[in-house]
Motif scaffolding. Structure first.
Motif, mmCIF file in Angstrom:
data_model
loop_
_atom_site.group_PDB
_atom_site.id
_atom_site.type_symbol
_atom_site.label_atom_id
_atom_site.label_comp_id
_atom_site.label_asym_id
_atom_site.label_seq_id
_atom_site.Cartn_x
_atom_site.Cartn_y
_atom_site.Cartn_z
ATOM 1 N N ASP A 64 18.230 76.946 24.372
ATOM 2 C CA ASP A 64 18.672 77.122 25.752
ATOM 3 C C ASP A 64 19.132 78.549 26.024
ATOM 4 O OD1 ASP A 64 18.138 74.502 26.393
ATOM 5 O OD2 ASP A 64 20.171 73.805 25.970
ATOM 6 N N VAL A 65 19.702 79.204 25.005
ATOM 7 C CA VAL A 65 20.269 80.540 25.191
ATOM 8 C C VAL A 65 19.223 81.642 24.994
ATOM 9 C CG1 VAL A 65 21.947 82.191 24.270
ATOM 10 C CG2 VAL A 65 22.584 79.794 24.566
ATOM 11 N N LEU A 66 18.464 81.550 23.905
ATOM 12 C CA LEU A 66 17.505 82.606 23.573
ATOM 13 C C LEU A 66 16.119 82.355 24.143
ATOM 14 C CD1 LEU A 66 18.441 83.135 19.801
ATOM 15 C CD2 LEU A 66 19.258 84.409 21.796
ATOM 16 N N GLY A 67 15.839 81.137 24.539
ATOM 17 C CA GLY A 67 14.517 80.790 25.036
ATOM 18 C C GLY A 67 13.772 79.941 24.021
ATOM 19 N N ALA A 68 13.140 78.872 24.513
ATOM 20 C CA ALA A 68 12.448 77.942 23.620
ATOM 21 C C ALA A 68 11.286 78.614 22.900
ATOM 22 C CB ALA A 68 11.948 76.738 24.416
ATOM 23 N N ARG A 69 10.618 79.559 23.551
ATOM 24 C CA ARG A 69 9.459 80.219 22.935
ATOM 25 C C ARG A 69 9.858 80.971 21.675
ATOM 26 N NH1 ARG A 69 6.067 84.930 23.053
ATOM 27 N NH2 ARG A 69 3.861 84.357 23.294
ATOM 28 N N ARG A 70 10.948 81.702 21.735
ATOM 29 C CA ARG A 70 11.396 82.479 20.568
ATOM 30 C C ARG A 70 11.728 81.567 19.395
ATOM 31 N NH1 ARG A 70 15.639 86.901 23.179
ATOM 32 N NH2 ARG A 70 14.109 88.042 24.455
ATOM 33 N N ILE A 71 12.472 80.502 19.652
ATOM 34 C CA ILE A 71 12.849 79.585 18.575
ATOM 35 C C ILE A 71 11.614 78.885 18.022
ATOM 36 C CG2 ILE A 71 14.264 77.602 17.951
ATOM 37 C CD1 ILE A 71 15.843 80.137 18.632
ATOM 38 N N PHE A 72 10.690 78.519 18.894
ATOM 39 C CA PHE A 72 9.472 77.835 18.456
ATOM 40 C C PHE A 72 8.634 78.736 17.557
ATOM 41 C CE2 PHE A 72 4.956 76.830 19.115
ATOM 42 C CZ PHE A 72 4.938 75.509 18.714
ATOM 43 N N HIS A 181 6.523 82.453 28.476
ATOM 44 C CA HIS A 181 7.837 83.105 28.317
ATOM 45 C C HIS A 181 8.801 82.439 29.291
ATOM 46 C CE1 HIS A 181 6.473 86.489 25.759
ATOM 47 N NE2 HIS A 181 5.336 86.330 26.420
ATOM 48 N N LEU A 182 9.470 81.416 28.816
ATOM 49 C CA LEU A 182 10.384 80.673 29.672
ATOM 50 C C LEU A 182 11.712 81.403 29.799
ATOM 51 C CD1 LEU A 182 9.647 77.174 28.118
ATOM 52 C CD2 LEU A 182 8.772 78.044 30.279
ATOM 53 N N GLU A 183 12.276 81.326 30.979
ATOM 54 C CA GLU A 183 13.557 81.992 31.212
ATOM 55 C C GLU A 183 14.661 81.262 30.448
ATOM 56 O OE1 GLU A 183 14.368 84.711 32.801
ATOM 57 O OE2 GLU A 183 12.303 85.156 33.357
ATOM 58 N N PRO A 184 15.388 81.956 29.555
ATOM 59 C CA PRO A 184 16.508 81.297 28.879
ATOM 60 C C PRO A 184 17.680 81.133 29.821
ATOM 61 C CG PRO A 184 16.436 83.618 28.272
ATOM 62 C CD PRO A 184 15.223 83.359 29.133
ATOM 63 N N GLY A 185 18.623 80.328 29.396
ATOM 64 C CA GLY A 185 19.834 80.156 30.173
ATOM 65 C C GLY A 185 20.739 81.366 30.042
ATOM 66 N N PRO A 186 21.842 81.380 30.781
ATOM 67 C CA PRO A 186 22.778 82.503 30.675
ATOM 68 C C PRO A 186 23.392 82.584 29.288
ATOM 69 C CG PRO A 186 23.742 80.694 31.937
ATOM 70 C CD PRO A 186 22.316 80.345 31.725
ATOM 71 N N ALA A 187 23.548 83.803 28.790
ATOM 72 C CA ALA A 187 24.119 83.988 27.456
ATOM 73 C C ALA A 187 25.562 83.488 27.439
ATOM 74 C CB ALA A 187 24.088 85.459 27.065
ATOM 75 N N PRO A 188 25.950 82.705 26.457
ATOM 76 C CA PRO A 188 27.322 82.181 26.423
ATOM 77 C C PRO A 188 28.319 83.287 26.122
ATOM 78 C CG PRO A 188 26.179 81.623 24.399
ATOM 79 C CD PRO A 188 25.158 82.255 25.306
ATOM 80 N N ARG A 189 29.441 83.212 26.791
ATOM 81 C CA ARG A 189 30.493 84.191 26.510
ATOM 82 C C ARG A 189 31.129 83.894 25.157
ATOM 83 N NH1 ARG A 189 33.874 82.911 31.700
ATOM 84 N NH2 ARG A 189 33.039 80.876 31.101
ATOM 85 N N HIS A 190 31.186 82.617 24.816
ATOM 86 C CA HIS A 190 31.783 82.211 23.541
ATOM 87 C C HIS A 190 30.874 81.159 22.911
ATOM 88 C CE1 HIS A 190 35.439 84.272 24.847
ATOM 89 N NE2 HIS A 190 35.370 83.592 25.976
ATOM 90 N N PHE A 191 30.044 81.571 21.975
ATOM 91 C CA PHE A 191 29.200 80.585 21.294
ATOM 92 C C PHE A 191 30.107 79.694 20.450
ATOM 93 C CE2 PHE A 191 26.222 78.881 18.200
ATOM 94 C CZ PHE A 191 25.139 78.563 19.020
ATOM 95 N N ASP A 192 29.816 78.401 20.465
ATOM 96 C CA ASP A 192 30.674 77.399 19.830
ATOM 97 C C ASP A 192 30.494 77.420 18.306
ATOM 98 O OD1 ASP A 192 32.382 75.299 19.410
ATOM 99 O OD2 ASP A 192 30.999 73.762 20.145
ATOM 100 N N VAL A 193 30.994 78.483 17.676
ATOM 101 C CA VAL A 193 30.845 78.631 16.230
ATOM 102 C C VAL A 193 31.629 77.548 15.490
ATOM 103 C CG1 VAL A 193 31.236 80.156 14.253
ATOM 104 C CG2 VAL A 193 30.460 81.104 16.424
ATOM 105 N N ALA A 194 32.852 77.294 15.937
ATOM 106 C CA ALA A 194 33.683 76.296 15.269
ATOM 107 C C ALA A 194 33.048 74.912 15.360
ATOM 108 C CB ALA A 194 35.080 76.278 15.877
ATOM 109 N N GLY A 195 32.564 74.552 16.543
ATOM 110 C CA GLY A 195 31.922 73.259 16.707
ATOM 111 C C GLY A 195 30.672 73.125 15.857
ATOM 112 N N ALA A 196 29.852 74.187 15.819
ATOM 113 C CA ALA A 196 28.620 74.160 15.017
ATOM 114 C C ALA A 196 28.934 74.013 13.538
ATOM 115 C CB ALA A 196 27.810 75.434 15.272
ATOM 116 N N ALA A 197 29.939 74.744 13.059
ATOM 117 C CA ALA A 197 30.279 74.705 11.631
ATOM 118 C C ALA A 197 30.844 73.348 11.225
ATOM 119 C CB ALA A 197 31.289 75.813 11.310
#
Length: 493
Positions: A64-72, A181-197
């Motif tokens: 959602d943040v970087l774009g599905a194409r890049r991750i794919f 090249h799909l438009e990604p969502g807005p870059a998060p101000r605070h990526f949820d590092v704690a939640g992901a970990a």
């Protein structure tokens, strides 16, 4: 035309990712023998499954943040590199590490394939194309074990992994052209590092706990892993409630479509995927068949799932109606599993084949459809996140239920076996060579042990009926998804 090329590319890589989960099964014994590490054999599969499960929410958010194409595309390149490394493995540790990388990249391929389809189609078109992409999994179940055995016998086990290279390279070339090249969502101000970990650690602990429980070993370690997992999920819940931009937005479950759809996805993992691995053993023991013949029951199940998945996807896109399919599907699944619980041992094999085929038809009726419906309930910028959530509950449900069923079967059979038979050394070949009365006794034991298992799984589908009824009435929209690609980037059929 470009949309067709995109679907071909996504279907190819989805099939490769799904195939690598099934094709290895028949080559495991050869691999373990040549690399000299029989005790680590199961981790070739567990490492792949673990990696492909725990990364789902993180990859969904990144898509959602970087774009599905890049991750794919990044996942596809990583998948090809990991496949190459698997074939060159000289010891089991190397192979397991490469399989972990393969699992991580496979998660990205499966998840982004569904996300990209959601971003380039309307809600009305989506079930049809999602069903085509979703067909990769049942096809991989059908052909994977046979293909893996043939490749191992004639080319060597290394080619089980290397066969991905030419096919994946062709899919990569096609994806570079076809994936927009799909438009990604807005870059998060605070990526949820704690939640992901915390989530990743908790899920790893849970998968380890159920895996060890299924092996009935490492008792204290199993208890410790389960405790860590439970505490971790409690902590994750509070972290996500406070996080400004969580990787799993809990507030979306207030939406009835998302809550019901997620529950239905979990039912698929708990109610059907969990039992599939045990069906051949059940058939060999209760119906006294060979290993080859016992595979006909899961084949009938998966074939029913495949046909139903494609048909309901086409019908939902054609009519715009979707609610009836999960209602009918869960009802068929519940009825089929209740029927399996009532079947007496010794019936002709076509009977359980037909019954489990009905369960497969019921499950396929909403397997891919429910993903498309849930995707339509969130803004386009959250498509990757919600797609990851739906897939995650399905995989976790399957993993946990598989371990529980394995434990119930192992304990139940061991408790009921007569004196002179040891559950740890009991094989179908041993039973088939025993006296007729022993064969009949073992068949009855397996029928008795599996009866409550089938009833419990049928009850899970009954819960699914309730979830399906709770889905809102309505029709799938023909309108473009909000925040869709710009006109210069959109696709035309």
């Amino acid at each position: 035309m470009r949309l067709r090329l995109l679907v071909i590319s996504l279907l190819t890589v989805s099939f490769l990712g799904a195939l690598d989960h099934t094709v290895v099964s028949t080559s495991l014994a050869t691999i373990a023998g040549e690399l000299g590490a029989l005790k680590l054999m199961s981790w070739v599969v567990v490492g792949y499954t673990l990696a492909s499960t725990v990364l789902l929410p993180v990859l969904g958010k990144l898509g959602d943040v970087l774009g599905a194409r890049r991750i794919f595309l990044g996942s596809l390149v990583m998948f090809l590199a990991a496949s190459l490394a698997c074939g060159f493995a000289t010891d089991m540790a190397w192979l397991i590490a490469a399989r972990v990388l393969q699992g991580m990249s496979s998660a990205g391929l499966q998840l982004m394939s569904q996300t990209i389809i959601a971003r380039v189609t309307t809600q009305r078109e989506r079930p049809h194309y999602m069903a085509i992409i979703g067909a990769a999994f049942p096809i991989a179940i059908l052909v994977g074990p046979v293909l893996g055995g043939a490749i191992t016998d004639y080319w060597g086990w290394q080619w089980v992994f290397w066969i991905n290279i030419p096919v994946g390279a062709a899919a990569l070339a096609l994806a570079l052209i076809a994936v927009p090249h799909l438009e990604p969502g807005p870059a998060p101000r605070h990526f949820d590092v704690a939640g992901a970990a915390v989530f990743t650690a908790s899920l790893v602990a849970l998968v380890l706990a159920v895996t060890w429980a299924a092996e009935r070993s490492a008792g204290p370690a199993t208890a410790a892993a389960l405790a860590v997992s439970m505490l971790g999920f409690v902590a994750f819940f509070f972290i996500e409630r406070r996080a400004p931009e969580p990787i799993v937005p809990l507030h979306v479950f207030a939406n009835r479509t998302i809550a019901a759809g997620t529950a239905l996805s979990a039912i698929i993992g708990v109610g059907l995927f969990s039992i599939t691995a045990y069906l051949p053993t059940y058939v060999q023991m209760a119906y006294r068949t060979t290993a080859t013949v016992s595979g006909l029951v899961p084949i009938a199940t998966v074939f029913g799932m495949l046909i139903s998945n494609l048909l309901t996807g086409w019908l939902a896109s054609r009519t715009g109606r979707y609610r009836i399919f999960p209602i009918l599907g869960t009802s068929l699944g519940a009825a089929g599993l209740f029927a399996m619980a009532l079947l007496p041992a010794g019936l002709p094999l076509w009977v359980p084949m037909v019954v489990m085929g009905v369960v497969g038809i019921g499950t396929g009726a909403f397997m891919s459809l429910i993903v498309a419906v849930v995707q339509g309930a969130v803004p386009a910028r959250q498509t990757g996140t919600i797609t990851a959530t739906v897939n995650l509950v399905r995989q976790v449900g399957s993993t946990v239920a598989t371990a529980i069923i394995g434990g119930v079967i192992g304990f139940g059979v061991a408790a009921l076996l007569p004196a002179g038979l040891d559950a740890s050394t009991l094989t179908p070949q041993l039973v088939h060579g025993a006296a007729p009365d022993v064969q009949a006794n073992v068949a009855q034991i397996y029928s008795s042990v599996f009866t409550p298992v089938f009833i419990a799984l049928a009850a899970a589908y009954v819960v699914g009926i309730a979830a399906a009824v709770l889905l809102p009435q309505g029709r799938l929209s023909d309108e473009p998804v909000p925040a869709a690609p710009s006109p210069s980037e959109s696709l035309s059929a």
